[in-house]
Design an enzyme around this catalytic site. Structure first.
Site, PDB file in Angstrom:
ATOM      1  N   ASN A  19       0.837  -1.214   0.000  1.00 60.31           N
ATOM      2  CA  ASN A  19       0.000   0.000   0.000  1.00 60.31           C
ATOM      3  C   ASN A  19       0.866   1.257   0.000  1.00 60.31           C
ATOM      4  O   ASN A  19       0.592   2.205  -0.733  1.00 60.31           O
ATOM      5  CB  ASN A  19      -0.939   0.002   1.209  1.00 60.31           C
ATOM      6  CG  ASN A  19      -2.186  -0.825   0.979  1.00 60.31           C
ATOM      7  OD1 ASN A  19      -3.096  -0.402   0.269  1.00 60.31           O
ATOM      8  ND2 ASN A  19      -2.217  -2.024   1.536  1.00 60.31           N
ATOM      9  N   LYS A  71       4.270   4.621  25.313  1.00 60.83           N
ATOM     10  CA  LYS A  71       3.701   4.876  23.987  1.00 60.83           C
ATOM     11  C   LYS A  71       3.701   6.374  23.690  1.00 60.83           C
ATOM     12  O   LYS A  71       3.972   6.804  22.577  1.00 60.83           O
ATOM     13  CB  LYS A  71       2.272   4.336  23.952  1.00 60.83           C
ATOM     14  CG  LYS A  71       1.640   4.356  22.586  1.00 60.83           C
ATOM     15  CD  LYS A  71       0.247   3.750  22.650  1.00 60.83           C
ATOM     16  CE  LYS A  71      -0.351   3.687  21.276  1.00 60.83           C
ATOM     17  NZ  LYS A  71      -0.367   2.357  20.697  1.00 60.83           N
ATOM     18  N   LEU A  98      -1.864   0.194  17.451  1.00 57.35           N
ATOM     19  CA  LEU A  98      -2.896   1.213  17.643  1.00 57.35           C
ATOM     20  C   LEU A  98      -2.244   2.582  17.766  1.00 57.35           C
ATOM     21  O   LEU A  98      -1.246   2.731  18.467  1.00 57.35           O
ATOM     22  CB  LEU A  98      -3.661   0.935  18.934  1.00 57.35           C
ATOM     23  CG  LEU A  98      -4.870   0.026  18.879  1.00 57.35           C
ATOM     24  CD1 LEU A  98      -5.494  -0.068  20.260  1.00 57.35           C
ATOM     25  CD2 LEU A  98      -5.892   0.535  17.871  1.00 57.35           C
ATOM     26  N   ASN A 113      -6.772   4.987   7.642  1.00 57.58           N
ATOM     27  CA  ASN A 113      -6.315   3.597   7.693  1.00 57.58           C
ATOM     28  C   ASN A 113      -7.028   2.804   6.606  1.00 57.58           C
ATOM     29  O   ASN A 113      -8.140   3.140   6.206  1.00 57.58           O
ATOM     30  CB  ASN A 113      -6.632   2.990   9.069  1.00 57.58           C
ATOM     31  CG  ASN A 113      -6.111   1.569   9.209  1.00 57.58           C
ATOM     32  OD1 ASN A 113      -4.995   1.258   8.768  1.00 57.58           O
ATOM     33  ND2 ASN A 113      -6.900   0.691   9.812  1.00 57.58           N
ATOM     34  N   HIS A 115      -8.313  -1.149   5.818  1.00 57.33           N
ATOM     35  CA  HIS A 115      -8.522  -2.439   6.487  1.00 57.33           C
ATOM     36  C   HIS A 115      -9.153  -3.417   5.498  1.00 57.33           C
ATOM     37  O   HIS A 115     -10.104  -3.058   4.788  1.00 57.33           O
ATOM     38  CB  HIS A 115      -9.430  -2.244   7.713  1.00 57.33           C
ATOM     39  CG  HIS A 115      -9.599  -3.509   8.490  1.00 57.33           C
ATOM     40  ND1 HIS A 115      -8.612  -4.028   9.306  1.00 57.33           N
ATOM     41  CD2 HIS A 115     -10.627  -4.390   8.534  1.00 57.33           C
ATOM     42  CE1 HIS A 115      -9.032  -5.158   9.831  1.00 57.33           C
ATOM     43  NE2 HIS A 115     -10.253  -5.398   9.375  1.00 57.33           N
TER      44      HIS A 115
END
Ligand code: GRF
Length: 208
Positions: A19, A71, A98, A113, A115
């Protein structure tokens, strides 16, 4: 942003990078004329996407989450690079984690995003296998804005594909991939032209 300035895009990816490469090549070839991929962020140093993106001339930030205490610290470090490159929007392309509040808060409604299922069916890992195992006859791909939940934000575009009786996870993934590429390019093109407006959970497309 003035209409003529391209959308400065960062692409986040963890693996193979089909992608990411499709976006980079489309931008180069003028098929995504208002998008400029300015950085690839790869959380798995050495992943094929890093090499392939560099070969296409796009700078790559290889950054390992485990080198940071939290994170927030990891995303804070990424954010500095995004700011340095004046990034306008982020495309997650096989980014296997995430996105947290630091990045979401800095790019509200600017993170997309892709999916490989028709969300909200089959979020998470191995979406193609989930669809086959469930026995659905149609599946597809979803491009959506990213929020704090997994595979959850407002849907920008979906494209469908029938599941064939003989499909395996591999064959279905292979047949879905070109549709992923197509849907992502169309969605990014629309974003770069200011055609997408979010109303609640709905994304409204305006004419070009
Ligand atoms: C794609 O199927 C994408 O939809 C999913 O992970 C896969 C990444 O493939 N999120 P690639 O790295 O873009 O080739």
């Amino acid at each position: 942003m003035p209409a003529e300035s391209p959308l400065r895009l960062a692409i986040f990816a963890s693996g193979r990078g089909s992608n990411a490469l499709s976006i980079i090549r489309a931008a180069k070839e003028g098929r995504l004329s208002r998008v400029e991929p300015v950085l690839v962020v790869c959380d798995k140093p050495g992943a094929p996407v890093a090499t392939r993106s560099r070969e296409e001339g796009v700078p790559v930030l290889e950054i390992r989450p485990r080198d940071f205490d939290s994170k927030d610290a990891y995303e804070g470090a990424i954010l500095e690079h995004l700011r340095e490159k004046s990034v306008d929007a982020v495309a997650l392309a096989g980014y296997m984690r995430l996105v947290g509040p630091v990045l979401i808060g800095s790019f509200p409604d600017r993170i997309l995003n892709i999916h490989p299922s028709l969300l909200p069916s089959f979020p998470g890992l191995a979406a193609q296998k989930q669809a086959i195992d469930y026995g659905v006859k149609m599946t597809g791909v979803t491009v959506h804005f990213v929020d704090l939940l997994m595979d959850h934000g407002p849907v920008i575009m979906q494209k469908c594909l029938p599941i064939l009786p003989e499909d395996t996870e591999e064959s279905l993934s292979r047949r879905l991939l070109p549709i992923e590429h197509e849907a992502y390019l169309e969605s990014l093109d629309a974003l770069s032209r200011g055609r997408l407006r979010i109303e609640g959970r709905r994304v409204l497309w305006s004419a070009d």
